[in-house]
Design an enzyme around this catalytic site. Structure first.
Site, PDB file in Angstrom:
ATOM      1  N   TYR A  23       0.844  -1.205   0.000  1.00 54.87           N
ATOM      2  CA  TYR A  23       0.000   0.000   0.000  1.00 54.87           C
ATOM      3  C   TYR A  23       0.876   1.251   0.000  1.00 54.87           C
ATOM      4  CZ  TYR A  23      -3.885   3.095   0.990  1.00 54.87           C
ATOM      5  OH  TYR A  23      -4.825   4.079   0.893  1.00 54.87           O
TER       6      TYR A  23
ATOM      7  N   PHE B 155      -8.597  19.169 -25.201  1.00 60.11           N
ATOM      8  CA  PHE B 155      -9.010  17.781 -25.285  1.00 60.11           C
ATOM      9  C   PHE B 155     -10.294  17.675 -24.457  1.00 60.11           C
ATOM     10  CE2 PHE B 155      -9.175  13.313 -24.009  1.00 60.11           C
ATOM     11  CZ  PHE B 155      -9.299  12.772 -25.274  1.00 60.11           C
ATOM     12  N   THR B 156     -11.158  16.745 -24.817  1.00 61.94           N
ATOM     13  CA  THR B 156     -12.494  16.676 -24.199  1.00 61.94           C
ATOM     14  C   THR B 156     -12.438  16.680 -22.665  1.00 61.94           C
ATOM     15  OG1 THR B 156     -12.363  14.289 -24.487  1.00 61.94           O
ATOM     16  CG2 THR B 156     -13.629  15.513 -26.137  1.00 61.94           C
TER      17      THR B 156
ATOM     18  N   ASP C 117       0.412  18.694 -21.605  1.00 62.98           N
ATOM     19  CA  ASP C 117      -0.243  17.383 -21.688  1.00 62.98           C
ATOM     20  C   ASP C 117       0.662  16.511 -22.550  1.00 62.98           C
ATOM     21  OD1 ASP C 117      -1.709  15.138 -22.352  1.00 62.98           O
ATOM     22  OD2 ASP C 117      -3.597  16.204 -22.550  1.00 62.98           O
TER      23      ASP C 117
ATOM     24  N   LYS D 278      -1.719   5.985 -22.856  1.00 70.27           N
ATOM     25  CA  LYS D 278      -1.244   6.317 -24.199  1.00 70.27           C
ATOM     26  C   LYS D 278       0.280   6.384 -24.231  1.00 70.27           C
ATOM     27  CE  LYS D 278      -4.173   9.308 -26.368  1.00 70.27           C
ATOM     28  NZ  LYS D 278      -5.501   8.900 -26.850  1.00 70.27           N
TER      29      LYS D 278
ATOM     30  N   ARG E 254     -15.009  12.287 -33.894  1.00 67.95           N
ATOM     31  CA  ARG E 254     -14.334  13.420 -33.249  1.00 67.95           C
ATOM     32  C   ARG E 254     -14.844  14.679 -33.932  1.00 67.95           C
ATOM     33  NH1 ARG E 254     -11.843  11.844 -28.351  1.00 67.95           N
ATOM     34  NH2 ARG E 254     -14.051  12.177 -28.138  1.00 67.95           N
TER      35      ARG E 254
ATOM     36  N   PHE F  58     -20.538  12.238 -25.659  1.00 65.48           N
ATOM     37  CA  PHE F  58     -20.166  11.286 -26.710  1.00 65.48           C
ATOM     38  C   PHE F  58     -19.953   9.877 -26.179  1.00 65.48           C
ATOM     39  CE2 PHE F  58     -15.725  11.114 -25.482  1.00 65.48           C
ATOM     40  CZ  PHE F  58     -15.534  12.327 -24.842  1.00 65.48           C
TER      41      PHE F  58
HETATM   42  N1  F0G Z   1      -5.051  14.108 -22.850  1.00 60.88           N
HETATM   43  C1  F0G Z   1      -5.027  13.599 -24.093  1.00 60.88           C
HETATM   44  C2  F0G Z   1      -4.272  14.313 -25.157  1.00 60.88           C
HETATM   45  C3  F0G Z   1      -5.712  12.424 -24.375  1.00 60.88           C
HETATM   46  O1  F0G Z   1      -5.686  11.940 -25.609  1.00 60.88           O
HETATM   47  C4  F0G Z   1      -6.418  11.757 -23.341  1.00 60.88           C
HETATM   48  C5  F0G Z   1      -7.182  10.550 -23.613  1.00 60.88           C
HETATM   49  C6  F0G Z   1      -6.410  12.318 -22.059  1.00 60.88           C
HETATM   50  C7  F0G Z   1      -5.706  13.496 -21.849  1.00 60.88           C
HETATM   51  C8  F0G Z   1      -7.143  11.679 -20.920  1.00 60.88           C
HETATM   52  O2  F0G Z   1      -6.474  10.541 -20.496  1.00 60.88           O
HETATM   53  O3  F0G Z   1      -8.086   8.661 -20.931  1.00 60.88           O
HETATM   54  O4  F0G Z   1      -6.131   8.371 -19.384  1.00 60.88           O
HETATM   55  O5  F0G Z   1      -8.065   9.779 -18.725  1.00 60.88           O
HETATM   56  N2  F0G Z   1      -7.462  10.162 -24.771  1.00 60.88           N
HETATM   57  C9  F0G Z   1      -8.196   8.956 -25.136  1.00 60.88           C
HETATM   58  C10 F0G Z   1      -8.469   8.963 -26.611  1.00 60.88           C
HETATM   59  C11 F0G Z   1      -9.424   8.734 -24.307  1.00 60.88           C
HETATM   60  O6  F0G Z   1      -9.159   8.040 -27.054  1.00 60.88           O
HETATM   61  O7  F0G Z   1      -7.990   9.822 -27.345  1.00 60.88           O
HETATM   62  P1  F0G Z   1      -7.225   9.279 -19.850  1.00 60.88           P
END
Ligand code: F0G
Length: 482
Positions: free
Chosen positions: A80, A132-133, A223, A266, A389, A455
């Site tokens: 832990y 980013f979303t 990022d 990623k 997208r 989405f």
């Molecule tokens: N920033 C970027 C540039 C991303 O592409 C993603 C996730 C995140 C932050 C968030 O990270 O999913 O670990 O919480 N991208 C995925 C995609 C979901 O399909 O492009 P996460």
């Protein structure tokens, strides 16, 4: 494009790995695909992989892992607190990203949550190259506002500009003057700007952003979820860096940022995420939030096995044979499709091949979600699952009206080292058929719309019986074949 030269063949990208564990795939008939996409509410997120042949939804958590990552997972120190696995990860962060302090989070958006909660006051602005979303959702959640300051070339989908992810530094200076620095929370730079087609920024651009940030005493938050590939494209496209190693380029990028966060799903082909910085004060402000929202400081909600894989994966981002696989295969797909007249986002970026849905489906008004319609139609005719997208991934304004997305894209993600060249050729073949039959694709409308990140779980329906007609044309052209 290639590290090897061919004798007589046209150059094509080649795998610098071999498959040793495989997963069987199924291609279900078009009738089943039609039923599946209807059940999924014309949202490819809601398909079961049982009905998916090639899963090009995302690279998130789906990149292939290496033998060394799997081996490391067997040695995980499950504790832990004070886990030695975390010590290995911390060392990898320090050596690869050049940052002393590190906070683990369960994934990238959790890092966004912690950063936004710590650094944004209600009403403050976050200038950025592009959103980013999940970053947008977390910034607005704490009362912040975004300002997107992309360079003019960024939204020209068919372009030769090598760095469409660059911020426009004149616009940035103007934005800071206009709002005054105390109303700016930080400047956000996203490596390989995801939503405009995985387009990189240059080191020259980031250096200028640093200069401006210094003048106004502002922080830069990077990022780094797609940093490995951004570094690779800097090496390929920015003359001053072509003889430098990926490691040198990555460190040059991270050294210009005050805070570096990433989705390890990623960046390092594993799970988890994290926040790295050399700024002790900021680190100490964020630190208490980790046990509150994520888990203890030496695991942050990530399984210890995945922490081991993350450490190895971070070192693997320094290996060009690993990193180039994704951009090289994407370039093959984008160039091949463009050659057939299919409107693709160019130059080829990272993460996936992106189709310009507004041109592909120019007969579908943007209010009927052309990218969502194209994603459904492509699944129907191929079993390949891509991701919308565009405006489905956008949000509504205070009056409840759709804010149309700047671009409408179908993203066909190519997770690292997952697909073979023949599978990519299959996807290209079906995309060409769909392009020739594009007049059969129709629009969509929402039937269920969640209030945030709609989405993911939203449902849509076709505005006519176009999916049935498209499936019938497929049968006519392909007979009994899958
Ligand atoms: N920033 C970027 C540039 C991303 O592409 C993603 C996730 C995140 C932050 C968030 O990270 O999913 O670990 O919480 N991208 C995925 C995609 C979901 O399909 O492009 P996460």
């Amino acid at each position: 494009m290639n590290p090897i030269t061919f004798y007589r063949s046209e150059p094509f990208p080649i795998e610098f790995h071999k498959a040793r564990i495989v997963q069987k795939l199924h291609l279900v008939p078009v009738e089943r695909r039609l039923a599946a996409i209807c059940q999924a509410g014309f949202n490819t997120f809601k398909l079961s992989t049982r009905d998916v042949f090639l899963d090009m939804l995302t690279d998130s958590g789906t990149n292939a892992m290496s033998d060394n990552q799997l081996a490391a997972m067997m040695q995980a120190d499950d504790a832990y607190a004070g886990s030695q696995s975390f010590e290995k990860l911390l060392k990898a962060v320090q050596e690869v990203l050049g940052k002393t302090f590190f906070l683990p989070t369960h994934q990238g958006r959790a890092a966004e949550h912690i950063i936004c909660k710590t650094l944004i006051k209600p009403g403050q602005i976050v200038p950025m190259n592009y959103h980013f979303t999940t970053a947008l959702a977390h910034i607005t959640e704490v009362g912040g506002h975004i300002e997107e300051l992309l360079c003019d070339h960024a939204l020209i989908l068919q372009s030769a500009h090598p760095f469409k992810g660059n911020i426009d530094t004149d616009k940035l200076e103007h934005s800071i003057q206009h709002h005054s620095p105390e109303n700016i929370a930080f400047i956000r730079m996203e490596a390989s700007t995801n939503l405009i087609g995985g387009q990189p920024f240059s080191l020259e651009n980031l250096t200028q952003v640093r200069r401006i940030a210094n003048q106004h005493d502002l922080k830069i938050v990077l990022d780094a979820s797609l940093l490995g590939e951004n570094a690779f494209l800097i090496q390929q496209r920015e003359a001053a860096w072509q003889h430098k190693s990926l490691g040198d380029i990555i460190q040059a990028v991270t050294s210009l940022a005050d805070i570096v966060y990433f989705s390890a799903r990623k960046l390092s082909s594993s799970r988890g995420g994290g926040i790295a910085t050399n700024d002790k004060d900021t680190y100490l402000k964020m630190e208490p939030l980790i046990p509150l929202y994520e888990g203890f400081l030496t695991y942050g909600g990530i399984s210890v096995k995945e922490i081991e894989a993350m450490a190895v994966g971070l070192y693997e981002t320094l290996d060009p044979d690993n990193i180039r696989q994704n951009p090289d295969f994407i370039a093959f797909m984008v160039n091949g499709c463009s050659h057939k007249g299919i409107p693709m986002v160019t130059p080829p970026g990272v993460l996936g091949a992106h189709v310009d849905a507004m041109t592909f489906c120019e007969h579908i008004p943007q209010s009927q979600y052309p990218a969502g319609a194209l994603a459904s139609a492509f699944y129907l005719c191929s079993g390949v699952r891509g991701m919308e997208r565009g405006s489905v991934s956008s949000v509504r304004d205070e009056n409840g009206d759709d804010i149309p997305a700047d671009v409408e894209l179908l993203r066909l993600a190519l997770p690292r080292r997952v697909f073979t060249l023949s599978q990519i050729k299959y996807a290209m073949d079906r995309l060409e058929w769909l392009f020739d039959n594009r007049h059969l694709i129709g629009g969509l409308r929402f039937t269920y719309e969640p209030p945030v990140l709609r989405f993911f779980m939203g449902s849509l329906e076709p505005v006519s019986d176009w999916p049935q007609k498209l499936a019938a044309r497929f049968r006519k052209d392909f007979g009994n074949s899958l």
